[in-house]
Design a protein around this motif. Structure first.
Motif, PDB file in Angstrom:
ATOM      1  N   GLN A  74       0.842  -1.190   0.000  1.00 22.11           N
ATOM      2  CA  GLN A  74       0.000   0.000   0.000  1.00 22.11           C
ATOM      3  C   GLN A  74       0.878   1.240   0.000  1.00 22.11           C
ATOM      4  O   GLN A  74       1.922   1.265   0.654  1.00 22.11           O
ATOM      5  CB  GLN A  74      -0.881   0.033   1.261  1.00 22.11           C
ATOM      6  CG  GLN A  74      -1.972  -1.002   1.281  1.00 22.11           C
ATOM      7  CD  GLN A  74      -2.696  -0.985   2.618  1.00 22.11           C
ATOM      8  OE1 GLN A  74      -2.260  -1.608   3.580  1.00 22.11           O
ATOM      9  NE2 GLN A  74      -3.800  -0.257   2.697  1.00 22.11           N
ATOM     10  N   ARG A  75       0.425   2.282  -0.675  1.00 14.04           N
ATOM     11  CA  ARG A  75       1.142   3.550  -0.636  1.00 14.04           C
ATOM     12  C   ARG A  75       1.057   4.126   0.779  1.00 14.04           C
ATOM     13  O   ARG A  75       0.022   4.007   1.440  1.00 14.04           O
ATOM     14  CB  ARG A  75       0.491   4.558  -1.604  1.00 14.04           C
ATOM     15  CG  ARG A  75       0.624   4.175  -3.061  1.00 14.04           C
ATOM     16  CD  ARG A  75       0.396   5.363  -3.994  1.00 14.04           C
ATOM     17  NE  ARG A  75      -0.916   5.972  -3.902  1.00 14.04           N
ATOM     18  CZ  ARG A  75      -1.735   6.180  -4.950  1.00 14.04           C
ATOM     19  NH1 ARG A  75      -1.374   5.807  -6.169  1.00 14.04           N
ATOM     20  NH2 ARG A  75      -2.893   6.763  -4.793  1.00 14.04           N
ATOM     21  N   ASP A  76       2.150   4.754   1.191  1.00 11.52           N
ATOM     22  CA  ASP A  76       2.179   5.325   2.533  1.00 11.52           C
ATOM     23  C   ASP A  76       1.113   6.392   2.732  1.00 11.52           C
ATOM     24  O   ASP A  76       0.432   6.422   3.744  1.00 11.52           O
ATOM     25  CB  ASP A  76       3.555   5.964   2.807  1.00 11.52           C
ATOM     26  CG  ASP A  76       4.517   4.963   3.415  1.00 11.52           C
ATOM     27  OD1 ASP A  76       4.063   4.137   4.224  1.00 11.52           O
ATOM     28  OD2 ASP A  76       5.708   5.000   3.066  1.00 11.52           O
ATOM     29  N   GLU A  77       0.963   7.277   1.748  1.00 13.62           N
ATOM     30  CA  GLU A  77       0.160   8.477   1.990  1.00 13.62           C
ATOM     31  C   GLU A  77      -1.332   8.196   2.046  1.00 13.62           C
ATOM     32  O   GLU A  77      -2.057   8.827   2.804  1.00 13.62           O
ATOM     33  CB  GLU A  77       0.482   9.566   0.965  1.00 13.62           C
ATOM     34  CG  GLU A  77       0.163   9.239  -0.493  1.00 13.62           C
ATOM     35  CD  GLU A  77       1.263   8.455  -1.222  1.00 13.62           C
ATOM     36  OE1 GLU A  77       2.080   7.792  -0.544  1.00 13.62           O
ATOM     37  OE2 GLU A  77       1.290   8.495  -2.461  1.00 13.62           O
ATOM     38  N   ASP A  78      -1.819   7.250   1.250  1.00 14.70           N
ATOM     39  CA  ASP A  78      -3.270   7.060   1.230  1.00 14.70           C
ATOM     40  C   ASP A  78      -3.697   5.593   1.295  1.00 14.70           C
ATOM     41  O   ASP A  78      -4.892   5.292   1.242  1.00 14.70           O
ATOM     42  CB  ASP A  78      -3.877   7.723  -0.018  1.00 14.70           C
ATOM     43  CG  ASP A  78      -3.230   7.221  -1.305  1.00 14.70           C
ATOM     44  OD1 ASP A  78      -2.433   6.263  -1.237  1.00 14.70           O
ATOM     45  OD2 ASP A  78      -3.518   7.792  -2.372  1.00 14.70           O
ATOM     46  N   GLY A  79      -2.740   4.695   1.451  1.00 11.83           N
ATOM     47  CA  GLY A  79      -3.086   3.282   1.611  1.00 11.83           C
ATOM     48  C   GLY A  79      -3.524   2.585   0.338  1.00 11.83           C
ATOM     49  O   GLY A  79      -3.943   1.426   0.359  1.00 11.83           O
ATOM     50  N   ARG A 107      -3.153  -1.636   9.092  1.00  9.12           N
ATOM     51  CA  ARG A 107      -2.968  -3.084   9.039  1.00  9.12           C
ATOM     52  C   ARG A 107      -2.205  -3.621  10.248  1.00  9.12           C
ATOM     53  O   ARG A 107      -2.481  -4.693  10.749  1.00  9.12           O
ATOM     54  CB  ARG A 107      -2.169  -3.416   7.782  1.00  9.12           C
ATOM     55  CG  ARG A 107      -2.921  -4.156   6.755  1.00  9.12           C
ATOM     56  CD  ARG A 107      -2.000  -4.627   5.662  1.00  9.12           C
ATOM     57  NE  ARG A 107      -1.250  -3.579   5.011  1.00  9.12           N
ATOM     58  CZ  ARG A 107       0.082  -3.572   4.914  1.00  9.12           C
ATOM     59  NH1 ARG A 107       0.806  -4.540   5.456  1.00  9.12           N
ATOM     60  NH2 ARG A 107       0.694  -2.597   4.281  1.00  9.12           N
ATOM     61  N   HIS A 145      -7.478   8.138   9.106  1.00 10.36           N
ATOM     62  CA  HIS A 145      -6.706   8.559   7.955  1.00 10.36           C
ATOM     63  C   HIS A 145      -5.237   8.124   8.027  1.00 10.36           C
ATOM     64  O   HIS A 145      -4.319   8.898   7.804  1.00 10.36           O
ATOM     65  CB  HIS A 145      -6.803  10.077   7.754  1.00 10.36           C
ATOM     66  CG  HIS A 145      -6.724  10.425   6.293  1.00 10.36           C
ATOM     67  ND1 HIS A 145      -7.565   9.877   5.364  1.00 10.36           N
ATOM     68  CD2 HIS A 145      -5.882  11.232   5.591  1.00 10.36           C
ATOM     69  CE1 HIS A 145      -7.249  10.335   4.174  1.00 10.36           C
ATOM     70  NE2 HIS A 145      -6.234  11.146   4.275  1.00 10.36           N
ATOM     71  N   PRO A 161      -4.268   4.799   6.461  1.00 14.57           N
ATOM     72  CA  PRO A 161      -4.662   3.496   5.906  1.00 14.57           C
ATOM     73  C   PRO A 161      -3.561   2.447   5.928  1.00 14.57           C
ATOM     74  O   PRO A 161      -3.839   1.275   6.168  1.00 14.57           O
ATOM     75  CB  PRO A 161      -5.059   3.826   4.473  1.00 14.57           C
ATOM     76  CG  PRO A 161      -5.158   5.298   4.387  1.00 14.57           C
ATOM     77  CD  PRO A 161      -4.392   5.899   5.506  1.00 14.57           C
ATOM     78  N   ARG A 162      -2.328   2.857   5.664  1.00 13.28           N
ATOM     79  CA  ARG A 162      -1.297   1.813   5.580  1.00 13.28           C
ATOM     80  C   ARG A 162      -0.946   1.262   6.964  1.00 13.28           C
ATOM     81  O   ARG A 162      -0.932   0.042   7.150  1.00 13.28           O
ATOM     82  CB  ARG A 162      -0.065   2.329   4.843  1.00 13.28           C
ATOM     83  CG  ARG A 162       0.913   1.236   4.481  1.00 13.28           C
ATOM     84  CD  ARG A 162       1.994   1.773   3.556  1.00 13.28           C
ATOM     85  NE  ARG A 162       2.841   0.703   3.054  1.00 13.28           N
ATOM     86  CZ  ARG A 162       3.930   0.279   3.684  1.00 13.28           C
ATOM     87  NH1 ARG A 162       4.279   0.816   4.834  1.00 13.28           N
ATOM     88  NH2 ARG A 162       4.647  -0.693   3.170  1.00 13.28           N
ATOM     89  N   PRO A 163      -0.688   2.123   7.946  1.00  8.95           N
ATOM     90  CA  PRO A 163      -0.393   1.589   9.279  1.00  8.95           C
ATOM     91  C   PRO A 163      -1.579   0.846   9.917  1.00  8.95           C
ATOM     92  O   PRO A 163      -1.377   0.083  10.864  1.00  8.95           O
ATOM     93  CB  PRO A 163      -0.056   2.844  10.099  1.00  8.95           C
ATOM     94  CG  PRO A 163       0.297   3.889   9.096  1.00  8.95           C
ATOM     95  CD  PRO A 163      -0.510   3.582   7.878  1.00  8.95           C
TER      96      PRO A 163
END
Lengths: 65, 394
Positions: A26-31, B375, B369, B371-373
């Protein structure tokens, strides 16, 4: 097997990364989903199919062959 | 493994489709019939309150599969023909057809709750189906003042969309904060602030008592405070009830949903999945989950159970909501008695992660806001780790 992703549909749920961490990220900024490899080795195929099935945004397309 | 010849899936949305596909994938070669009360092939509901409502996506875009995938399923589709009853081992349809089965998947979803008044007026909407969404979209394009009754997921998402379409929006809910049942009071207040910043009027702790009208068109919503909030469009988003009317007085056990065991089985040869199913989750107890992820996962689990290969269905619940440009993601189910702990970031300032704990252990996790962390927070929920330990990683 060929994997296609649709970043415009992706909702950043990250379920694909849980299913196949060597294929999706996933991209860091927006998943939003990114592909680490679009032709995964056979050992990954079942996990990739599972990722395609569970994606809640229909953002993954898997073509066999 | 059970041998089945005729399976009927009642419900042609995400859970029903997932079950049908899982049946085929797991070796079911008998006849497969899929019944849907809407005239449409399975489509995705989350975009209805967002991309479709905004007008960014047309309905073709939310179909759950491309046409070839529907064909390879080798199923008989009976769409636009609601199930009206169950007679022993046979489903009855509205057009009196009877569909005998030896395996049944119940995936009829939920139906919006309504107020005891107002729904006959022009301009008063509920939102569940794509047709509802298109009607609401047309209404919003012409509307100036919008009142959303109910500050749950649907109400708050539609409020955000309506605000983006330049409507003057008021959200009314008798509870003290938006999304309070889903996220707790502290996070709910942050959601309220998000809406207020965008110009939405948030009236929490305020009940609704009636509607005003002129010539059959709604003109306002009467509030418990004695005020009237002006509205030329009203969305009633006060939750849903499981669509189980057709199962009344049958052998299927019902209690706010179809009651199932841990394997999603409601009766011999009968399973349920998705919004309609209340199953005995081995650790969370009897729960019913109205979230998109669960529809897919439970459809698969229920299909396997029907084929005799089921295991207890023990998902880590996951849901998300998009409010303006902020994505909220939650793992687990924040309960009313849970305590909220900030794991990282600064609530009120920007992105943050938080954990919910009960008796000192993590039961749910929220990413505001991030999303990646998000998980990484999931594992805390799975392991039910002591919250102090989890916070030390923040």
């Amino acid at each position: 097997m060929k994997v296609l992703i649709d970043q415009d549909r992706c909702v950043g749920a990250g379920q694909c990364v849980l299913a196949a961490p060597d294929v999706f990220d996933q991209r860091d900024e927006d998943g939003i989903v990114t592909l680490l490899q679009d032709r995964p080795p056979e050992a990954e195929h079942e996990q990739v199919r599972e990722a395609g099935r569970i994606c809640p945004a229909l953002a993954i397309e898997v073509t066999e062959g | 493994v059970t041998t089945l010849d005729r399976v009927v899936v009642v419900g042609a949305a995400a859970a029903g489709l997932s079950a049908a596909e899982a049946l085929r994938r797991n070796g079911f070669t008998g006849s497969l019939t899929i019944v849907g009360n809407e005239p449409h092939l399975p489509y995705d509901r989350p975009p209805l309150s967002k991309q479709v409502l905004r007008g960014d996506w047309e309905p073709e875009r939310i179909t759950l599969r491309k046409p070839p995938a529907f064909e390879t399923l080798d199923a008989q589709w009976l769409l636009g023909s609601p199930a009206t009853g169950l007679d022993g081992r046979s489903v009855t349809l509205a057009d009196s057809r009877a569909l005998p089965f030896d395996g049944l998947v119940i995936a009829t979803g939920v139906t919006p709750r309504t107020l005891p008044y107002g729904h006959a007026l022009d301009g008063v909407h509920t939102l569940r189906t794509v047709d509802d969404a298109l009607a609401l979209r047309a209404g919003l394009r012409a509307a100036r003042s919008v009142v959303v009754v109910g500050a749950g997921f649907l109400g708050t998402e539609v409020a955000a969309t309506a605000a983006a379409l330049d409507c003057a929006v008021t959200v009314v809910d008798p509870l003290p904060a938006p999304l309070i049942r889903q996220l707790g009071k502290q996070v709910g207040e942050l959601v309220a602030a998000l809406h207020t910043e965008r110009g939405v009027t948030v009236r929490c702790g305020v009940g609704v008592e009636g509607m005003t009208e002129q010539d059959g068109h709604v003109t306002g919503v009467r509030l418990g405070t004695g005020e009237t909030a002006p509205a030329d469009l009203v969305l009633v988003a006060i939750g849903s009830r499981p669509t189980t009317d057709w199962l009344a007085d049958t052998e299927i056990p019902l209690d706010d949903g179809v009651l199932c065991d841990a394997r999603c089985q409601a009766a011999p040869g009968v399973v349920a999945a998705g919004d309609v199913a209340r199953w005995a989750h081995p650790t969370l107890g009897p729960i019913r989950i109205e979230h998109r992820m669960n529809a897919t996962e439970q459809g698969t689990a229920a299909a396997k159970a029907l084929l005799g290969a089921g295991e207890p269905f023990t998902p880590v619940p996951y849901f998300w909501t998009d409010q303006y440009d902020v994505k909220l993601q939650v793992y687990g189910l924040p309960s009313e008695n849970a305590e909220l702990h900030v794991h990282s970031g600064d609530p009120g300032e920007g992105p943050f992660a938080a954990l919910y704990s009960v008796d000192g252990r993590v039961t749910a996790a929220l990413a505001w806001h991030l999303p990646r962390p998000a998980r990484q927070l999931r594992q805390f929920v799975i392991d039910n780790v002591p919250v102090r330990e989890a916070l030390a990683t923040g």
